[in-house]
Design an enzyme around this catalytic site. Structure first.
Site, PDB file in Angstrom:
ATOM      1  N   PHE A   1       0.886  -1.170   0.000  1.00  0.00           N
ATOM      2  CA  PHE A   1       0.000   0.000   0.000  1.00  0.00           C
ATOM      3  C   PHE A   1       0.920   1.215   0.000  1.00  0.00           C
ATOM      4  O   PHE A   1       1.590   1.494   0.981  1.00  0.00           O
ATOM      5  CB  PHE A   1      -0.901   0.034   1.236  1.00  0.00           C
ATOM      6  CG  PHE A   1      -1.746   1.279   1.305  1.00  0.00           C
ATOM      7  CD1 PHE A   1      -3.057   1.250   0.887  1.00  0.00           C
ATOM      8  CD2 PHE A   1      -1.217   2.479   1.762  1.00  0.00           C
ATOM      9  CE1 PHE A   1      -3.838   2.402   0.930  1.00  0.00           C
ATOM     10  CE2 PHE A   1      -1.985   3.630   1.804  1.00  0.00           C
ATOM     11  CZ  PHE A   1      -3.298   3.596   1.391  1.00  0.00           C
ATOM     12  N   GLU A   2       0.937   1.920  -1.113  1.00  0.00           N
ATOM     13  CA  GLU A   2       1.928   2.971  -1.259  1.00  0.00           C
ATOM     14  C   GLU A   2       1.376   4.054  -2.170  1.00  0.00           C
ATOM     15  O   GLU A   2       0.897   3.776  -3.267  1.00  0.00           O
ATOM     16  CB  GLU A   2       3.191   2.358  -1.875  1.00  0.00           C
ATOM     17  CG  GLU A   2       4.415   3.237  -1.904  1.00  0.00           C
ATOM     18  CD  GLU A   2       5.636   2.429  -2.351  1.00  0.00           C
ATOM     19  OE1 GLU A   2       6.547   2.240  -1.535  1.00  0.00           O
ATOM     20  OE2 GLU A   2       5.663   1.999  -3.522  1.00  0.00           O
ATOM     21  N   ILE A   3       1.385   5.283  -1.683  1.00  0.00           N
ATOM     22  CA  ILE A   3       1.037   6.446  -2.489  1.00  0.00           C
ATOM     23  C   ILE A   3       2.256   7.356  -2.460  1.00  0.00           C
ATOM     24  O   ILE A   3       2.709   7.746  -1.383  1.00  0.00           O
ATOM     25  CB  ILE A   3      -0.186   7.191  -1.931  1.00  0.00           C
ATOM     26  CG1 ILE A   3      -1.395   6.249  -1.845  1.00  0.00           C
ATOM     27  CG2 ILE A   3      -0.516   8.409  -2.790  1.00  0.00           C
ATOM     28  CD1 ILE A   3      -2.595   6.865  -1.145  1.00  0.00           C
TER      29      ILE A   3
END
Length: 381
Positions: free
Chosen positions: A280-282
């Site tokens: 989960f990476e923005i």
């Protein structure tokens, strides 16, 4: 009474009887033949002959339309409305979702994207980029495109970005894979996993389909998004000057006020194994494309650790973000409930209620014994 009169009388009795029976048994017949009905029809015929004619014509037209098979004259599609288009597209970041998936990951990918659409993207319409080391099947493309009205693109990863480099000593790499597999290291014996980690560490943001975008949100197959996301995380990162959500040879790249304390208990001499969830990476891809990270990745890649060891993209990204960015540029999205096997993040309190979250708060990983979340909170007090 002569015979003829008797017959007439009998016929009248029969007709009156039939009329009575029909009037009782059939409501429509009763209304049509009642005195009130006959009076209304007579008045309507006298006072409005032209109106009655038009009404009959309309009724006839309607009846004809009802009798015409719909397949012969299908109605035109309804025009687009606010209910059939994303609602919050007036102001958007230059951003995309990126999904690395195999054709065999179809069902898990559908699950992840369906929840992302339901919880967030149906209102924002951000595009999707799907990447694979081989072409996607027509079935894969058709089924994932059916999930969204947003733009969807499919790309094949270049051979050199995915496969083990020729300069890697395969005998040495295999010995280490066998050793890790013997010691039950998760994914320790898998070459494709190493390809994926190296690709996610140093190449995904170089793919031609990603070049036009600045921000990305990574999605993986078989994950869950538990809460409504009632704001735009891309715009939040952009407007609040964030770069990443969750060395020795080049000290000039190390930022003041960094997050070294998250990675090490002794100022960087040893690594405590804490890292962010890169599944989960923005993040802002300008950071990965910049000089500091490029040199960092090239240094790691030259050591062969992605194949001789089992270096993952999560610690690689975590180290870079923690060292090369001021800690204020890294953000933890507590509002976004999330599951990637085997760990859950589940908000609590008002955040849980506002997001209409479906996760079990008892399974929240944030404060379990081997979570590093408490360390991150102490660093950001």
């Amino acid at each position: 009474m002569n015979l003829r009169v008797r017959y007439v009388f009998v016929v009248l009795v029969i007709l009156v009887g039939l009329h009575y029976i029909l009037a009782v048994a059939h409501e429509g017949y009763g209304r049509a033949t009642s005195l009130a009905g006959l009076k209304d029809r007579l008045q309507g015929t006298i006072s409005k002959p032209q109106e009655q004619k038009q009404e009959n014509e309309v009724q006839h037209t309607t009846t004809a339309a009802e009798q015409t098979p719909a397949i012969e004259h299908p109605p035109p599609p309804p025009p687009a409305t606010e209910e059939t288009t994303p609602e919050n597209t007036d102001q958007q970041a230059n951003a995309t979702f990126v999904i690395l998936a195999r054709n065999s990951d179809l069902e898990g990918t559908i699950q992840s994207v369906r929840e992302m659409e339901d919880r967030f993207n149906k209102d924002y319409g951000y595009p999707y980029v799907y990447l694979n080391d081989e072409p996607f099947t027509d079935e894969f493309k058709e089924r994932v495109q059916a999930l969204t009205k947003a733009k969807v693109e499919f790309g094949v990863i270049p051979h050199d970005h995915w496969n083990q480099p020729e300069w890697i000593d395969e005998d040495k790499a295999k010995k280490n894979r066998d050793r890790m597999e013997k010691h039950n290291v998760i994914y320790g014996g898998m070459s494709p996993y190493r390809n994926m980690c190296r690709f996610n560490s140093g190449f995904f943001f170089k793919h031609e389909l990603m070049q036009k975008y600045k921000w990305y949100w990574r999605i993986e197959p078989d994950v869950h998004f538990y809460c409504d996301v009632n704001f735009d995380p891309f715009l939040y990162m952009e407007q609040n000057n964030k770069t990443y959500e969750f060395m020795g040879e080049h000290p000039r790249y190390v930022a003041e006020g960094n997050s070294m304390g998250f990675l090490s208990e002794d100022g960087g001499t040893t690594y405590n194994l804490c890292h962010f969830w890169s599944n989960f990476e923005i993040a802002d891809m300008d950071f990965w494309r910049g000089e500091a990270y490029t040199k960092f990745f090239e240094f790691l890649d030259s050591k062969g650790g992605f194949y001789y060891e089992r270096w993952g993209d999560a610690p690689v990204h975590s180290m870079a973000a923690s060292l090369f960015l001021p800690k204020e540029k890294i953000h933890f999205f507590n509002e976004i409930g999330y599951f990637h096997n085997p760990f859950h993040h589940c908000p609590s309190g008002e955040v849980f209620r506002k997001g209409k979250c479906s996760c079990n708060q008892m399974l929240n990983f944030d404060y379990q014994g081997y979570s590093c979340h408490s360390k991150w909170e102490r660093l950001h007090k």
